[in-house]
Design an enzyme around this catalytic site. Sequence first.
Site, short mmCIF file in Angstrom:
data_model
loop_
_atom_site.label_atom_id
_atom_site.label_comp_id
_atom_site.label_asym_id
_atom_site.label_seq_id
_atom_site.Cartn_x
_atom_site.Cartn_y
_atom_site.Cartn_z
N ARG A 251 0.85 -1.23 -0.07
CA ARG A 251 0.05 0.00 -0.01
C ARG A 251 0.78 1.27 -0.04
O ARG A 251 1.95 1.19 0.55
CB ARG A 251 -0.88 -0.08 1.22
CG ARG A 251 -2.03 -0.92 1.31
CD ARG A 251 -2.96 -0.52 0.13
NE ARG A 251 -4.33 -1.56 0.25
CZ ARG A 251 -4.36 -2.38 -0.42
NH1 ARG A 251 -3.73 -2.55 -1.35
NH2 ARG A 251 -5.75 -3.12 -0.15
N HIS B 158 -1.90 0.87 -9.54
CA HIS B 158 -2.58 -0.19 -8.67
C HIS B 158 -3.14 -1.32 -9.53
O HIS B 158 -4.35 -1.63 -9.26
CB HIS B 158 -3.59 0.47 -7.63
CG HIS B 158 -3.80 -0.15 -6.21
ND1 HIS B 158 -4.07 0.42 -5.28
CD2 HIS B 158 -4.19 -1.45 -6.24
CE1 HIS B 158 -4.55 -0.62 -4.45
NE2 HIS B 158 -4.34 -1.54 -4.75
#
Length: 310
Positions: free
Chosen positions: A225, A273
């Site tokens: 993340r 992502h």
Amino acid sequence: MPTMLFRSNADRADWWRETVMGELPELDFRIWPDAGELADIDYALVWKPETGLLASLPNLRAIFSLGAGVDHIFADAELPKHVPVCRVINPNMALRMREWVVMQTLMHHRRHREYDRQQRMKVWQELPQPHAGERKVGMMGLGELGGDAARYLAMLGFDVAGWSRTPREVEGVTGYHGADGLDAFLARTEILICLLPLTDATRGIVNRGLLAKLPRGASFINAGRGGHVVEADLLAALDEGDISEASLDVFQTEPLPADSRFWDHPQVTVTPHIAAFSDPRALVDQVVENIRRDQAGDPLINTVDTGRGY
Ligand code: NAP
Ligand code: GLV
């Protein structure tokens, strides 16, 4: 009749309704914000629910994450902590993550960025190249995704170590764990990969202090993340050559803002992502199974530890 509330801006609600109801025709499938009577809702299937939404469902029996990560759920300060949270654990996702991690690791190892630059300058020049067994790769996080990718990197011949919270055995991978194991793990790592979950214990873990413990010129790959990285510290380490290059799939702010220096940095690869897309075809069975289990009074699968946050 059980009722499920779907809430995601990133997934196709109609597909989910049709597919889940194909398996569970008796399910009342509602799509946020058309939730109807909130007391009816038994299950929530969510990606990045807004703060307070889950707390507003008084009879909620389980929360299903539309991804492997659950930080988007635990980010809600009003999250009802007694409700079980289930996440995605799936070979489809591990396969996708493995592809991205192996690709980035090989690009760092085989100096692809430099050859790309040379090609554009029409330079025909061989660069020194160790073989994989001479390259020390370090995986932070040896769970479903990190453990799998580390094992495959070891199968390619890399000298792989992993770091986890508790001792973990992964075939071909030297294990380090806990705060006491971190410095030795970093000191031997030339390509550092982050596949940790984002929790209070891991937020900002990739900072100036940690990067300084890597050998000078090590590289960094992040598919965990964005919140794991202090971005200003990583940029400074890249600018100063302490870190030679970085491949980043996740960022503090997503989409990555147009003025982020990562976009243009000559030593950085940016992907949006996409390291391991949550393929709905692979997720739906887990959601259906968990509803069936819960309705039958059986324990849920793929639950996370709400105290630990992963
Ligand atoms: P997981 O199975 O829960 O594994 C997490 C690993 O991290 C475990 O080995 C765990 O240690 C370790 N860990 C957790 N907290 C730690 C700490 N404080 N110190 C040291 N190690 C710690 O998670 P996963 O399924 O592999 O997924 C990892 C993350 O990948 C997700 O949370 C998500 O953020 C990210 N992800 C990204 C994408 C993408 O497309 N970029 C896609 C899917 C997932 P123990 O083994 O001791 O518990
Ligand atoms: C994606 O980032 C996920 O957590 O599945």
